[in-house]
Design a protein around this motif. Structure first.
Motif, mmCIF file in Angstrom:
data_model
loop_
_atom_site.group_PDB
_atom_site.id
_atom_site.type_symbol
_atom_site.label_atom_id
_atom_site.label_comp_id
_atom_site.label_asym_id
_atom_site.label_seq_id
_atom_site.Cartn_x
_atom_site.Cartn_y
_atom_site.Cartn_z
ATOM 1 N N PHE A 85 -9.553 5.630 -15.420
ATOM 2 C CA PHE A 85 -9.275 6.732 -14.497
ATOM 3 C C PHE A 85 -7.794 6.971 -14.259
ATOM 4 C CE2 PHE A 85 -9.838 3.046 -11.658
ATOM 5 C CZ PHE A 85 -8.710 3.128 -10.851
ATOM 6 N N ALA A 86 -6.938 6.040 -14.686
ATOM 7 C CA ALA A 86 -5.499 6.240 -14.496
ATOM 8 C C ALA A 86 -4.716 5.361 -15.471
ATOM 9 C CB ALA A 86 -5.086 5.908 -13.064
ATOM 10 N N VAL A 87 -3.673 5.939 -16.032
ATOM 11 C CA VAL A 87 -2.741 5.187 -16.873
ATOM 12 C C VAL A 87 -1.340 5.688 -16.577
ATOM 13 C CG1 VAL A 87 -1.985 4.646 -19.214
ATOM 14 C CG2 VAL A 87 -4.426 4.886 -18.738
ATOM 15 N N LYS A 88 -0.461 4.764 -16.186
ATOM 16 C CA LYS A 88 0.941 5.103 -15.969
ATOM 17 C C LYS A 88 1.765 3.851 -16.188
ATOM 18 C CE LYS A 88 0.488 4.561 -10.931
ATOM 19 N NZ LYS A 88 0.620 5.246 -9.629
ATOM 20 N N PRO A 89 3.074 3.970 -16.285
ATOM 21 C CA PRO A 89 3.881 2.782 -16.560
ATOM 22 C C PRO A 89 3.602 1.653 -15.574
ATOM 23 C CG PRO A 89 5.213 4.755 -16.796
ATOM 24 C CD PRO A 89 3.882 5.202 -16.248
ATOM 25 N N GLY A 90 3.222 0.510 -16.099
ATOM 26 C CA GLY A 90 2.968 -0.660 -15.267
ATOM 27 C C GLY A 90 1.616 -0.711 -14.610
ATOM 28 N N TYR A 91 0.739 0.261 -14.925
ATOM 29 C CA TYR A 91 -0.558 0.303 -14.237
ATOM 30 C C TYR A 91 -1.623 0.942 -15.110
ATOM 31 C CZ TYR A 91 -4.259 1.585 -10.979
ATOM 32 O OH TYR A 91 -5.463 1.722 -10.368
ATOM 33 N N TYR A 99 0.814 -1.216 0.000
ATOM 34 C CA TYR A 99 0.000 0.000 0.000
ATOM 35 C C TYR A 99 0.848 1.265 0.000
ATOM 36 C CZ TYR A 99 -3.846 3.139 1.206
ATOM 37 O OH TYR A 99 -4.767 4.152 1.204
ATOM 38 N N ASP A 100 1.859 1.309 0.824
ATOM 39 C CA ASP A 100 2.685 2.509 0.942
ATOM 40 C C ASP A 100 3.613 2.646 -0.260
ATOM 41 O OD1 ASP A 100 1.458 2.638 3.367
ATOM 42 O OD2 ASP A 100 3.283 2.695 4.568
ATOM 43 N N THR A 101 3.630 3.860 -0.827
ATOM 44 C CA THR A 101 4.548 4.177 -1.927
ATOM 45 C C THR A 101 5.256 5.485 -1.573
ATOM 46 O OG1 THR A 101 2.751 5.315 -3.093
ATOM 47 C CG2 THR A 101 3.163 3.006 -3.673
ATOM 48 N N PRO A 102 6.205 5.439 -0.641
ATOM 49 C CA PRO A 102 6.808 6.665 -0.117
ATOM 50 C C PRO A 102 7.302 7.602 -1.209
ATOM 51 C CG PRO A 102 7.561 4.750 1.113
ATOM 52 C CD PRO A 102 6.792 4.223 -0.067
ATOM 53 N N GLY A 103 6.838 8.853 -1.131
ATOM 54 C CA GLY A 103 7.278 9.879 -2.070
ATOM 55 C C GLY A 103 6.603 9.847 -3.416
ATOM 56 N N GLU A 104 5.718 8.876 -3.652
ATOM 57 C CA GLU A 104 5.079 8.749 -4.954
ATOM 58 C C GLU A 104 3.568 8.597 -4.791
ATOM 59 O OE1 GLU A 104 6.774 5.450 -6.975
ATOM 60 O OE2 GLU A 104 8.779 6.297 -7.083
ATOM 61 N N GLY A 105 2.836 8.870 -5.870
ATOM 62 C CA GLY A 105 1.390 8.692 -5.862
ATOM 63 C C GLY A 105 0.744 9.509 -4.756
ATOM 64 N N MET A 106 -0.131 8.876 -3.960
ATOM 65 C CA MET A 106 -0.824 9.609 -2.902
ATOM 66 C C MET A 106 0.097 9.919 -1.732
ATOM 67 S SD MET A 106 -3.301 6.664 -1.349
ATOM 68 C CE MET A 106 -2.718 5.002 -1.034
ATOM 69 N N PHE A 107 1.314 9.368 -1.744
ATOM 70 C CA PHE A 107 2.311 9.679 -0.716
ATOM 71 C C PHE A 107 3.261 10.793 -1.172
ATOM 72 C CE2 PHE A 107 0.822 5.602 0.658
ATOM 73 C CZ PHE A 107 1.008 5.559 2.028
ATOM 74 N N ALA A 108 3.085 11.301 -2.379
ATOM 75 C CA ALA A 108 3.942 12.386 -2.870
ATOM 76 C C ALA A 108 3.727 13.637 -2.028
ATOM 77 C CB ALA A 108 3.633 12.671 -4.333
ATOM 78 N N PRO A 109 4.778 14.378 -1.727
ATOM 79 C CA PRO A 109 4.629 15.569 -0.875
ATOM 80 C C PRO A 109 3.601 16.565 -1.402
ATOM 81 C CG PRO A 109 6.943 15.026 -1.145
ATOM 82 C CD PRO A 109 6.194 14.120 -2.075
ATOM 83 N N GLU A 110 3.526 16.722 -2.723
ATOM 84 C CA GLU A 110 2.580 17.687 -3.278
ATOM 85 C C GLU A 110 1.124 17.242 -3.115
ATOM 86 O OE1 GLU A 110 4.168 15.248 -6.831
ATOM 87 O OE2 GLU A 110 4.925 16.093 -4.940
#
Length: 245
Positions: free
Chosen positions: A160-166, A15-26
């Protein structure tokens, strides 16, 4: 799939993706900033606290945070970060589980309220929030605007989402106001893994009615945690409801 099947040990582990996705600082920092402001120096309670994506940094801001979480596996991941004395958690359903004490803020983020797949459960979630709040307390809800208007004619589905590998695809059941999110993850070869999650989608106007049934009034609605204007083109909203003082 049941909630226990969706939020299992494997899901918690990845679940956790530190620094990326919903865990991105922005993405994360504006949410924590706004929630700290809404707590107004009081205690905060997170419904569906998960692995502590929001609760941990909010606690680090000095806001006392507690949580309710259905999945034992997700709680175990949270416990690897902080112990019970820092963020106490009650295992249970956010529509019915109770935490001791009174709070100035209850919040549920990242579409989690839609994991309650009946209208009755969602109404009870609002009532449960109200039961935990003192006079003038707030309930903050982050939720996507139903994407059914973006489906192709005759398909009832929307990417609703397209990115590398997903790739993510929502399939809508308009009659029952339900959707199933399909999460396709691709490895470096030719294999793909599919995960599904069922939700009940809610229009903002219906959410407002649920709030009124629980004694809340709409205080504000924005398109995101930064306070962007909510418009007909917005794909999500942050709605803040407040009990009378």
């Amino acid at each position: 799939m049941t909630s226990s099947e969706i939020w299992d040990a494997e899901t918690a582990r990845t679940y956790d993706t530190p620094g990326e996705g919903m865990f991105a600082p922005e993405v994360l920092d504006p949410a924590v900033d706004r929630l700290a402001e809404l707590a107004a120096g009081g205690r905060a309670l997170e419904f569906a606290v998960g692995t502590g994506r929001v609760a941990v940094p909010l606690s680090e801001r000095g806001v006392p945070v507690a949580g309710i979480e259905l999945s034992e596996a997700m709680i175990e991941r949270l416990r690897a970060k902080v112990d019970e004395s820092v963020i106490p958690v009650v295992q249970g359903d956010m529509a019915t589980a109770r935490v001791e004490g009174e709070f100035s803020l209850v919040y549920v983020v990242y579409n989690s309220i839609s994991n309650l797949v009946t209208q009755d459960e969602q109404v009870e979630c609002f009532r449960n929030a109200a039961a935990h709040l003192g006079p003038g307390g707030r309930f903050a809800v982050e939720l996507g605007v139903p994407g059914i208007t973006h489906t192709s004619p005759g398909t009832g589905a929307a990417v609703f989402a397209v990115k590398p590998g997903y790739m993510g695809v929502d399939v809508y059941d308009v009659l029952n106001q339900r959707l199933v999110s399909h999460h396709f993850r691709f490895d470096e070869g030719r294999r793909a893994r599919l995960g599904r999650s069922s939700q009940r989608y809610v229009w903002p106007s219906e959410l407002d009615l649920m709030a009124r049934l629980a004694g809340f009034e709409l205080e504000s609605r924005h398109a995101d945690w930064r306070g962007a204007e909510f418009t007909a083109e917005s794909r999500s909203h942050v709605s803040v409801y407040r009990l009378p003082a």
